[in-house]
Design a protein around this motif. Sequence first.
Motif, PDB file in Angstrom:
ATOM      1  N   PHE A  25       0.766  -1.044  -0.074  1.00  0.00           N
ATOM      2  CA  PHE A  25       0.088  -0.170   0.042  1.00  0.00           C
ATOM      3  C   PHE A  25       0.953   1.365  -0.093  1.00  0.00           C
ATOM      4  O   PHE A  25       1.740   1.393   1.109  1.00  0.00           O
ATOM      5  CB  PHE A  25      -0.895   0.063   1.180  1.00  0.00           C
ATOM      6  N   GLU A  28      -2.938   6.214   0.112  1.00  0.00           N
ATOM      7  CA  GLU A  28      -4.442   6.024   0.731  1.00  0.00           C
ATOM      8  C   GLU A  28      -5.239   5.477  -0.276  1.00  0.00           C
ATOM      9  O   GLU A  28      -5.969   4.581   0.213  1.00  0.00           O
ATOM     10  CB  GLU A  28      -5.206   7.397   1.069  1.00  0.00           C
ATOM     11  N   ASN A  30      -4.671   3.202  -2.506  1.00  0.00           N
ATOM     12  CA  ASN A  30      -4.596   1.843  -2.787  1.00  0.00           C
ATOM     13  C   ASN A  30      -5.311   1.088  -1.453  1.00  0.00           C
ATOM     14  O   ASN A  30      -5.688   0.013  -1.761  1.00  0.00           O
ATOM     15  CB  ASN A  30      -3.075   1.392  -2.306  1.00  0.00           C
ATOM     16  N   TYR A  31      -5.384   1.512  -0.259  1.00  0.00           N
ATOM     17  CA  TYR A  31      -5.925   0.873   0.839  1.00  0.00           C
ATOM     18  C   TYR A  31      -7.525   0.921   0.457  1.00  0.00           C
ATOM     19  O   TYR A  31      -8.164  -0.325   0.780  1.00  0.00           O
ATOM     20  CB  TYR A  31      -5.952   1.485   2.133  1.00  0.00           C
ATOM     21  N   THR A  32      -8.090   1.821   0.042  1.00  0.00           N
ATOM     22  CA  THR A  32      -9.565   1.955  -0.263  1.00  0.00           C
ATOM     23  C   THR A  32      -9.897   1.012  -1.556  1.00  0.00           C
ATOM     24  O   THR A  32     -11.048   0.321  -1.495  1.00  0.00           O
ATOM     25  CB  THR A  32      -9.899   3.388  -0.716  1.00  0.00           C
ATOM     26  N   LEU A  53      -5.136  -3.285   7.379  1.00  0.00           N
ATOM     27  CA  LEU A  53      -4.086  -3.178   6.059  1.00  0.00           C
ATOM     28  C   LEU A  53      -2.999  -1.922   6.718  1.00  0.00           C
ATOM     29  O   LEU A  53      -3.238  -0.928   7.028  1.00  0.00           O
ATOM     30  CB  LEU A  53      -4.737  -2.448   5.225  1.00  0.00           C
ATOM     31  N   LYS A  55       1.293  -0.703   5.789  1.00  0.00           N
ATOM     32  CA  LYS A  55       1.988  -0.489   4.456  1.00  0.00           C
ATOM     33  C   LYS A  55       2.461  -1.860   3.894  1.00  0.00           C
ATOM     34  O   LYS A  55       2.327  -1.813   2.662  1.00  0.00           O
ATOM     35  CB  LYS A  55       3.245   0.087   4.778  1.00  0.00           C
ATOM     36  N   PHE A  58      -1.286  -7.339   5.446  1.00  0.00           N
ATOM     37  CA  PHE A  58      -2.654  -7.280   5.561  1.00  0.00           C
ATOM     38  C   PHE A  58      -3.094  -8.332   6.435  1.00  0.00           C
ATOM     39  O   PHE A  58      -2.557  -9.494   6.480  1.00  0.00           O
ATOM     40  CB  PHE A  58      -3.432  -6.829   4.499  1.00  0.00           C
ATOM     41  N   PHE A 139      -6.940   2.420   8.667  1.00  0.00           N
ATOM     42  CA  PHE A 139      -7.110   1.202   7.790  1.00  0.00           C
ATOM     43  C   PHE A 139      -7.392  -0.024   8.515  1.00  0.00           C
ATOM     44  O   PHE A 139      -6.766  -0.913   8.212  1.00  0.00           O
ATOM     45  CB  PHE A 139      -6.077   1.307   6.685  1.00  0.00           C
TER      46      PHE A 139
END
Length: 176
Positions: A25, A28, A30-32, A53, A55, A58, A139
Amino acid sequence: MKYEPLVPDTYFHIYNRGNNKEDIFKEERNYTYFLSLLEKYCNDICEVYAYCLLKNHFHLVIKTNTDVEGKLISQKFSNMFNTYAKAINKAYDRNGSLFKDRFSRKKIDNEIYLKQLIIYVHLNPEHHRMASDFRAYPFSSYQSFLSSKHSKLSREFILSLFGDISNFEYAHLMEK
């Protein structure tokens, strides 16, 4: 390495990390995007109980649905992770494996372990020094359990495991 087969009507801890501990990630969005893929690919095969999640890795805590074939469950998760990896490779002009290996999974065979795992997952940002307070980490599913906003998480079931919201919060703070 032998992998635990994903089977119907079972709790699992699903996790993975970046290849060579690389970030998976990067920003931001990328997390979404990862969470939107989780919903798109997995809503019909499992319930999500918790997630975090970070960096470079996960954690997901799920329960597979009763009416789904194990092979389909694995395929849906595999498709989700492959879609995410391809998008990251394209967006950041990279190639090769994004993830360390196939996704890891561990069967959760009792409610005590399930509760401990949910706490562990939520405390992860503090444990890895990515947040000074796990409660503020954006996250993670922790805040969703305290919110009254609509959520795809199985909030009522998890809170009932802890008794109520107060005990949920207390159990997390006691493990800190």
